[in-house]
Design a protein around this motif. Structure first.
Motif, short mmCIF file in Angstrom:
data_model
loop_
_atom_site.label_atom_id
_atom_site.label_comp_id
_atom_site.label_asym_id
_atom_site.label_seq_id
_atom_site.Cartn_x
_atom_site.Cartn_y
_atom_site.Cartn_z
N ILE A 120 0.84 -1.20 0.00
CA ILE A 120 0.00 0.00 0.00
C ILE A 120 0.88 1.26 0.00
O ILE A 120 0.59 2.23 -0.72
N ALA A 121 1.94 1.25 0.79
CA ALA A 121 2.84 2.41 0.84
C ALA A 121 3.46 2.66 -0.53
O ALA A 121 3.59 3.81 -0.97
N GLN A 122 3.85 1.58 -1.24
CA GLN A 122 4.44 1.74 -2.57
C GLN A 122 3.41 2.28 -3.56
O GLN A 122 3.73 3.14 -4.40
N LEU A 123 2.17 1.80 -3.47
CA LEU A 123 1.12 2.28 -4.36
C LEU A 123 0.83 3.76 -4.11
O LEU A 123 0.61 4.52 -5.05
N ARG A 124 0.85 4.17 -2.85
CA ARG A 124 0.62 5.60 -2.54
C ARG A 124 1.77 6.45 -3.09
O ARG A 124 1.54 7.57 -3.58
N LYS A 125 2.98 5.94 -3.03
CA LYS A 125 4.12 6.67 -3.57
C LYS A 125 4.00 6.82 -5.09
O LYS A 125 4.24 7.90 -5.64
N THR A 126 3.60 5.73 -5.74
CA THR A 126 3.41 5.78 -7.19
C THR A 126 2.29 6.75 -7.56
O THR A 126 2.41 7.52 -8.52
N LEU A 127 1.20 6.71 -6.79
CA LEU A 127 0.06 7.60 -7.07
C LEU A 127 0.46 9.06 -6.88
O LEU A 127 0.04 9.92 -7.66
N ALA A 128 1.28 9.34 -5.88
CA ALA A 128 1.73 10.72 -5.66
C ALA A 128 2.56 11.20 -6.85
O ALA A 128 2.45 12.36 -7.28
N SER A 129 3.38 10.30 -7.39
CA SER A 129 4.19 10.65 -8.57
C SER A 129 3.30 10.91 -9.78
O SER A 129 3.52 11.87 -10.52
N ILE A 130 2.29 10.09 -9.95
CA ILE A 130 1.34 10.27 -11.06
C ILE A 130 0.60 11.60 -10.92
O ILE A 130 0.42 12.34 -11.89
N ALA A 131 0.17 11.90 -9.69
CA ALA A 131 -0.55 13.15 -9.45
C ALA A 131 0.33 14.36 -9.75
O ALA A 131 -0.14 15.37 -10.31
N ALA A 132 1.62 14.25 -9.41
CA ALA A 132 2.54 15.36 -9.67
C ALA A 132 2.75 15.57 -11.17
O ALA A 132 2.73 16.70 -11.66
N VAL A 133 2.95 14.47 -11.88
CA VAL A 133 3.14 14.57 -13.33
C VAL A 133 1.87 15.08 -14.01
O VAL A 133 1.93 15.86 -14.97
N SER A 134 0.73 14.63 -13.52
CA SER A 134 -0.55 15.04 -14.12
C SER A 134 -0.91 16.48 -13.78
O SER A 134 -1.80 17.05 -14.43
N ASP A 135 -0.25 17.04 -12.77
CA ASP A 135 -0.52 18.42 -12.32
C ASP A 135 -1.98 18.57 -11.91
O ASP A 135 -2.78 19.22 -12.58
N VAL A 136 -2.30 17.95 -10.77
CA VAL A 136 -3.67 17.96 -10.26
C VAL A 136 -4.18 19.38 -10.02
O VAL A 136 -5.35 19.69 -10.29
N ASP A 137 -3.31 20.26 -9.55
CA ASP A 137 -3.74 21.64 -9.31
C ASP A 137 -4.20 22.30 -10.61
O ASP A 137 -5.19 23.04 -10.63
N GLN A 138 -3.48 22.03 -11.71
CA GLN A 138 -3.87 22.60 -13.00
C GLN A 138 -5.18 21.99 -13.49
O GLN A 138 -6.02 22.69 -14.06
N ILE A 139 -5.36 20.69 -13.25
CA ILE A 139 -6.62 20.04 -13.63
C ILE A 139 -7.79 20.70 -12.91
O ILE A 139 -8.82 21.01 -13.51
N LYS A 140 -7.63 20.95 -11.60
CA LYS A 140 -8.70 21.59 -10.82
C LYS A 140 -8.96 23.01 -11.32
O LYS A 140 -10.12 23.44 -11.38
N ALA A 141 -7.88 23.72 -11.67
CA ALA A 141 -8.05 25.08 -12.19
C ALA A 141 -8.79 25.06 -13.52
O ALA A 141 -9.67 25.90 -13.78
N ASP A 142 -8.46 24.10 -14.38
CA ASP A 142 -9.15 23.97 -15.67
C ASP A 142 -10.63 23.67 -15.47
O ASP A 142 -11.49 24.22 -16.16
N ILE A 143 -10.92 22.78 -14.51
CA ILE A 143 -12.32 22.43 -14.23
C ILE A 143 -13.09 23.66 -13.76
O ILE A 143 -14.24 23.89 -14.18
N ALA A 144 -12.47 24.44 -12.88
CA ALA A 144 -13.14 25.65 -12.38
C ALA A 144 -13.43 26.63 -13.52
O ALA A 144 -14.53 27.19 -13.61
N GLU A 145 -12.45 26.83 -14.40
CA GLU A 145 -12.62 27.76 -15.51
C GLU A 145 -13.68 27.27 -16.49
O GLU A 145 -14.55 28.03 -16.93
N LEU A 146 -13.62 25.98 -16.83
CA LEU A 146 -14.59 25.42 -17.79
C LEU A 146 -15.99 25.37 -17.19
O LEU A 146 -16.98 25.57 -17.91
N SER A 147 -16.07 25.12 -15.89
CA SER A 147 -17.38 25.11 -15.23
C SER A 147 -18.02 26.49 -15.28
O SER A 147 -19.24 26.63 -15.48
N GLU A 148 -17.19 27.53 -15.12
CA GLU A 148 -17.70 28.90 -15.20
C GLU A 148 -18.22 29.19 -16.61
O GLU A 148 -19.30 29.77 -16.79
#
Length: 368
Positions: A10-38
């Motif tokens: 589980i610890a290894q999976l969480r580490k991998t998921l954190a890396s995926i989230a960083a590469v995917s730029d979750v903050d930018q995804i959320k910003a895009d969703i907010a802008e498109l929702s508006e």
């Protein structure tokens, strides 16, 4: 998987998921969703239906991107809760479910990790796929139709929309060429690893002597053009011919000259469209595919110039990238990645995920 291995896994999976989230730029995804929702919430949104469709589609895609990551976080939380419950209540049957769920999460995460490798300029676009028969006569034409069916079945299995734009039937059987769209996020980035020369070896159903034949087909994948790309083509650089659409065996599909053949004079690129009902629709579709091919050509020329300056003359793709052998043994093998499958029927029925994933990883490593 043994019970004592669960926490480390589980610890290894969480580490991998954190890396995926960083590469995917979750903050930018959320910003895009907010802008498109508006934008999607504007009262005059549907005054321009085409633009409205683009906005709502983009919003749905970005929400899906975010959900892929957050759902994995939630599943890992649920697994840890199941482990605690099993220990508190002495329910070993729950631990069996934990092992199964962790394997499923690992597989989903592996797929998502491949998805993060699609970061090219046009990877997120829809794809335009063209398959042309090569050496091999009627065998090659039949192989072309087999490949079309394979890709359409693959798209269907993933819930992707497709649209056949143009078909040119061979005289005896199969297709001389076919062009179709695959409409889905990252369709181009995913399918672009399928571009190249494909080879088929089998006992020909068209040979009365039952001899083994080898045939070839070429697969081209380009990103679908968008209005923002600004690929301007002067009218004097385009030659347009109109003709009557036809189907298998030359049977007339309609009685008007609705089919369009568009030639880009400077490059010699030719695009034919005949599957729409009117000449205007076929002309618009042909222009869009022509622009897509010119866009990719421009990118390839820019990359070639960069490689020349760097002194790198290594070719990225060989003339033959995959073999489909149906006789004397059963094997589909990618010659770039060495990924192979002995279940040729499943592959030709659209089971391509293993080949596509291996191709994406190979390309990322080759470009590193």
């Amino acid at each position: 998987m043994a019970e004592h291995e669960f926490p480390a896994h589980i610890a290894q999976l969480r580490k991998t998921l954190a890396s995926i989230a960083a590469v995917s730029d979750v903050d930018q995804i959320k910003a895009d969703i907010a802008e498109l929702s508006e934008q999607a919430g504007q009262p005059n949104l549907w005054d321009d239906p085409e633009q409205a469709q683009k906005i709502t589609s983009a919003l749905s895609h970005r929400q899906s991107d975010l959900e892929r990551i957050t759902s994995l976080e939630a599943r890992l939380d649920d697994v840890e809760a199941m482990i605690e419950l099993a220990e508190e209540e002495g329910a070993p049957e729950l631990l069996s479910e934990v092992g199964t769920e962790l394997e499923a999460i690992a597989k989903t995460m592996d797929d998502l990790e491949v998805f993060t490798l699609l970061s090219g300029d046009y990877d997120e676009r829809d794809a335009v796929v063209t398959i042309r028969s090569g050496a091999g006569g009627v065998e090659a034409a039949d192989f072309t139709e087999m490949l079309m069916r394979m890709y359409l079945r693959w798209a269907e299995s993933r819930g992707y929309a497709t649209k056949v734009l143009d078909t040119h039937y061979a005289e005896e059987a199969g297709l001389k060429s076919v062009t179709f769209e695959v409409n889905a996020p990252y369709a181009y980035g995913t399918l672009s690893v399928e571009a190249g020369t494909h080879r088929l070896v089998r006992i020909s159903p068209f040979d009365n002597a039952g001899r083994r034949h080898t045939s070839f087909a070429a697969v081209e994948v380009v990103p679908l053009i968008e209005e923002t790309d600004h690929i301007e083509i002067p009218e004097n650089e385009i030659k347009v011919d109109v003709f009557r659409s036809s189907g298998p065996g030359g049977q007339s599909v309609n009685t008007t000259d609705s089919a369009v053949r568009m030639t880009h004079i400077p490059t010699g690129i030719v695009v034919s469209m005949q599957n729409e009902k009117s000449q205007i629709q076929n002309r618009a579709a042909a222009l869009r595919v022509l622009q897509s091919r010119l866009l990719l050509l421009k990118k390839e020329q820019e990359e070639a110039e960069k490689k020349a300056l760097a002194g790198d003359i290594k070719a990225s793709w060989g003339d033959q990238m995959r073999s489909y052998v149906l006789n004397p043994y059963q094997m589909v093998k990618d010659l770039r990645t060495n990924y192979e499958s002995g279940n040729t029927k499943a592959v030709l029925d659209g089971d391509l995920d293993g080949f596509v994933e291996a191709g994406i990883r190979w390309r990322a490593a080759d470009n590193a």
